[in-house]
Design an enzyme around this catalytic site. Structure first.
Site, short mmCIF file in Angstrom:
data_model
loop_
_atom_site.label_atom_id
_atom_site.label_comp_id
_atom_site.label_asym_id
_atom_site.label_seq_id
_atom_site.Cartn_x
_atom_site.Cartn_y
_atom_site.Cartn_z
N ASP A 34 0.82 -1.21 0.00
CA ASP A 34 0.00 0.00 0.00
C ASP A 34 0.86 1.27 0.00
O ASP A 34 1.83 1.38 0.76
CB ASP A 34 -0.90 -0.01 1.24
CG ASP A 34 -1.72 1.26 1.38
OD1 ASP A 34 -2.58 1.51 0.53
OD2 ASP A 34 -1.46 2.02 2.34
N GLU B 204 1.29 -0.01 -4.95
CA GLU B 204 0.53 1.22 -5.15
C GLU B 204 1.54 2.35 -5.00
O GLU B 204 2.15 2.49 -3.93
CB GLU B 204 -0.59 1.38 -4.13
CG GLU B 204 -1.37 2.68 -4.37
CD GLU B 204 -2.27 3.08 -3.21
OE1 GLU B 204 -3.20 3.88 -3.46
OE2 GLU B 204 -2.05 2.61 -2.07
#
Length: 611
Positions: A267, A303
C-alpha cells in the site's frame, strides 16, 4: 523469524522483543486449563541481549498460551509480532504453532501473472457473516465468473470491530473479527483448490493510531526526520533501522511462506521515506526472490502515486527484477472523467484530453511519465515506461479507494450512464493488462462502500470531524450542515450499509451485469491470455480518431494482432477505423445498427484479432 514467539522442535518456546529503551522486560504467560475456567500464570524475566534485544527460551509456555511483555516492571504490552490477538489490540497475544495447520496444497505453484483477473474484497463486508469461513463459501462463484486471483484488503489486527484494514497495528496477526489463523489458511487452501491465487494487501508505510505500543519501548522504530500523512515516518534509514527493515521484510516472507499467499500488494509506497541504499522496497523484493522457491509464482504489486517505473523493470528473460506490477491510477482517472464528466480534485489532470491519456495508458501503462501535474502545482510526475510489458500495470474502474474516498461511497454504476460503463469495462477486461474488479461490481452492486472504523471515544470524534473536514474544499460541502450529512465512520450503520447485498443478484438488471462481466472474462481467457507470453514486451500504438474516440492495436510475440476501436462519446463517429481480422466483441448498439451503417454508435466498443 527473529521476532515474536517461536515454537521450537524441543517443545520450548522462544520469545524475543526488541526494546532498546527498556531497562528490563518480563514475560507474563497465562494458560487456561483444558475444559475448565482455571487459569495458571507465570512471570519470567527475559535476558538482555545485544542491540536492545530481550530473549527467553522456556518450557513454561506452549502453543495456545496467552502472553504479554512487562516493560520496566510496569507497562504491559502485547507482542508487536503477535501471530494472533484474540482480545483485540490492547489484550494479550497468543502463542501459535505455525506448523499446526494441515496443508495439502503441495502441488500448487500459483499462476502466471498474465492469467490474472483480480477480485479485490474486504472480508468484513464481502458477506453477511464477514468472516474467512463465510467468504470461502463464495469461492465457487468467483471461479465460475472467471476470477483467477483474490486480493484481500489488509488483515493486520486493527482496533475495534470494523476497519478498512489500513489502521492495523499488528502486521503478523490476522484480525480476530474475521476468524482464527487456521480459518484464513483454510480460505487460501480452498482458493488454491479452485485454481485461484490469493494476494494480500499489506501496509508498510505506517502503524494505525490506536493500539501500537512500540513508541514507549522502541522509539527507534520511528523518526522525526521523515513525515507521512499519519505522523512521523518509520525509521528505514537511521540508527536502529536494521531491525525495523528486518521486521517488515520478515513480515512479507511470513505471509508468503506460513500462509501460502501468492503475492502481496504494498500500500502507498510513495509514503515510505528512505534515503538509504538500497531502498527498503529493493531490499524487500530481493529478499522475497531469494527466499521463495523459483518453482512458485509469487507476485509483488505496488501502489505508487509517483509512477516510478524503476521498480517495475524486467530481466532479459522478461521476469520482474523487483516488482511484478503497479496499480495504474492513471487509466482509472482518464476513464472516470470520460464516463462521468467529473473533473474535481486529481481528476483535473485528466479533464483536457482524457482520450489521449487513455490511449497512452492502454499502450504504455502510465499517462504521466515525467510530465508536470497541474493538480500537484506543476510538479513532474512519473518515469518512462519503455520496455515494460502490459502485465506491469493493473487496470480498474473501481477499487476500495476510488469508491470509499468519495463522501458517500458511491459506486460507478450509480454515477455513469450504463452504456458508458459497459464501454469502459469492455475496454478494461479485454485489454492485455491484468484487470482488477472490486467486490460486487460484476453484478452492478448499488450498495456504497463507505469509510468505516471503530476507534475509542476521543479518537473516534477526531476521525469523524477530520473525515468531514476533508471535503470542505469541495463547493458542495462548503456548508457545515452539508458536511454533517457525510456518514460517521464510527457508526455501525456506516459499516452495515457497506455490506454487499447478494440478494441483488435475484433482480434481472443485476443478473444482466453479471452475465456481461462473465462473457467478457470468458473472451479474455479464450482470446487474450493465450497471446500473453510470460513477461514479453508487446508492440502497441494508438490513434485518437476524435476527441471522444480512439483506436489501439497490440502485436504479440506470436505476431498476432489485437485491435480496439472505441467511441466514448454521445455522438456517432463517422468513417472509423475498420476492424482488423475476426471480431471477438462488439457492443450491443453495433449489432443493432442498420447493416449499411458504417458509423460507430455512441458508447460502443469493437475488438478484433488477426493471426
Amino acid at each position: 523469524m527473529p521476532f515474536g514467539a517461536q515454537c521450537r522442535d524441543d517443545g520450548a518456546v522462544r520469545f524475543r522483543l526488541w526494546a532498546p529503551a527498556a531497562r528490563s522486560v518480563d514475560l507474563l504467560v497465562e494458560r487456561t486449563i483444558e475444559r475448565t475456567i482455571e487459569r495458571t500464570s507465570a512471570t519470567l524475566a527475559m535476558h538482555a541481549a545485544d542491540d536492545g534485544w530481550f530473549e527467553l527460551i522456556t518450557d513454561r509456555a506452549v502453543s495456545a498460551d496467552l502472553y504479554q511483555f512487562r516493560i520496566d516492571g510496569e507497562q504491559r504490552v502485547p507482542d508487536p509480532a503477535s501471530r494472533f490477538q484474540p482480545q483485540d489490540v490492547h489484550g494479550p497475544s497468543l502463542v501459535i504453532a505455525p506448523d499446526g495447520f494441515d496443508w495439502h496444497d503441495d502441488q500448487w505453484r500459483g499462476r502466471r501473472w498474465e492469467e490474472a483477473v483480480i477480485y479485490e474484497l474486504h472480508v468484513g463486508t464481502f458477506t453477511r457473516g464477514g468472516t474467512f469461513a463465510s467468504a470461502r463459501e463464495r469461492l465457487d462463484y468467483l471461479a465460475e465468473l472467471g476470477v483467477t486471483a483474490i486480493e484481500l484488503m489488509p488483515l493486520a489486527d486493527f482496533p475495534g470491530l470494523r476497519n478498512w484494514g489500513y489502521d492495523g497495528v499488528f502486521p503478523f496477526a490476522p484480525d480476530s473479527t474475521y476468524g482464527r489463523p487456521d480459518d484464513l489458511k483454510e480460505f487460501i487452501q480452498s482458493a488454491h483448490e479452485r485454481g485461484i491465487m490469493v494476494l494480500l494487501d499489506v501496509v508498510y508505510n505506517h502503524f494505525g493510531p490506536e493500539g501500537n505500543y512500540l513508541g514507549s519501548y522502541a522509539p527507534q522504530f520511528f523518526t522525526d526526520r521523515h513525515h507521512t500523512p499519519w505522523g512521523n515516518g518509520l525509521n528505514f534509514d537511521g540508527p536502529g533501522s536494521r531491525t525495523v527493515r528486518d521486521f517488515f521484510i520478515h513480515n512479507a516472507l511470513y505471509w508468503l511462506e506460513e500462509y501460502h499467499f501468492d503475492g502481496l500488494r504494498l500500500d502507498a509506497v510513495h509514503a515510505i521515506a528512505d534515503d538509504s541504499d538500497p531502498h527498503i522496497l529493493t531490499e524487500l523484493a530481493d529478499a522475497v526472490h531469494a527466499s521463495i522457491s523459483p518453482e512458485r509464482y509469487v507476485h509483488l504489486i505496488l501502489e505508487n502515486e509517483r509512477n516510478q517505473s524503476r521498480y517495475l523493470q524486467r530481466q532479459s528473460t522478461g521476469q520482474p527484477k523487483l516488482f511484478t506490477a503497479q496499480w495504474d491510477d492513471d487509466i482509472h482517472h482518464a476513464l472516470h472523467v470520460l464516463i462521468t464528466g467529473e473533473h474535481d480534485g486529481y481528476y483535473s489532470d485528466y479533464a483536457e484530453c482524457p482520450v489521449e491519456q487513455l490511449g497512452r495508458c492502454l499502450t504504455e501503462g502510465f499517462a504521466f511519465q515525467g510530465e508536470p501535474s497541474a493538480y500537484r502545482k506543476g510538479e513532474a510526475r512519473g518515469e518512462r515506461t519503455t520496455g515494460l510489458p502490459p502485465g506491469a500495470f493493473v487496470t480498474f474502474l473501481q477499487n476500495h479507494d476510488q469508491i470509499g474516498n468519495r463522501a458517500f461511497g458511491e459506486r460507478i454504476v450509480t454515477l455513469a450512464d450504463p452504456r458508458a460503463l459497459r464501454a469502459a469495462m469492455a475496454i478494461l477486461l479485454l485489454a492485455p493488462s491484468p484487470p482488477l474488479l472490486f467486490m460486487g461490481e460484476e453484478f452492478g452492486a448499488e450498495t456504497p462502500f463507505l469509510f468505516f472504523c471503530d476507534f475509542e471515544k476521543d479518537l473516534a470524534e477526531a476521525v469523524t470531524a477530520g473525515r468531514r473536514n476533508e471535503f470542505s474544499r469541495f463547493p458542495q460541502f462548503n456548508d457545515p450542515a452539508q458536511r454533517n450529512r457525510i456518514p460517521d465512520p464510527n457508526s455501525p450503520a456506516t459499516f452495515d450499509a457497506s455490506r454487499l447485498n447478494w440478494m441483488e443478484l435475484q433482480q434481472a438488471s443485476h443478473r444482466e451485469w453479471h452475465a456481461f462481466y462473465g462473457r467478457l472474462l470468458h473472451l479474455r481467457c479464450r482470446h487474450i491470455v493465450p497471446r500473453l507470453a510470460s513477461g514479453a514486451e508487446v508492440k502497441s500504438a494508438y490513434w485518437v480518431e476524435t476527441k471522444r474516440a480512439l483506436a489501439v492495436n497490440w502485436t504479440f510475440a506470436d505476431q498476432s494482432r489485437l485491435t480496439l476501436i472505441a467511441n466514448l462519446g454521445d455522438s456517432a463517429v463517422t468513417d472509423p477505423k475498420r476492424p482488423d481480422g475476426e471480431v471477438i466483441f462488439a457492443s450491443e448498439q453495433i449489432h443493432q445498427r442498420n447493416p449499411a451503417d458504417t458509423t460507430l454508435p455512441p458508447w460502443s466498443v469493437l475488438w478484433s484479432v488477426s493471426k
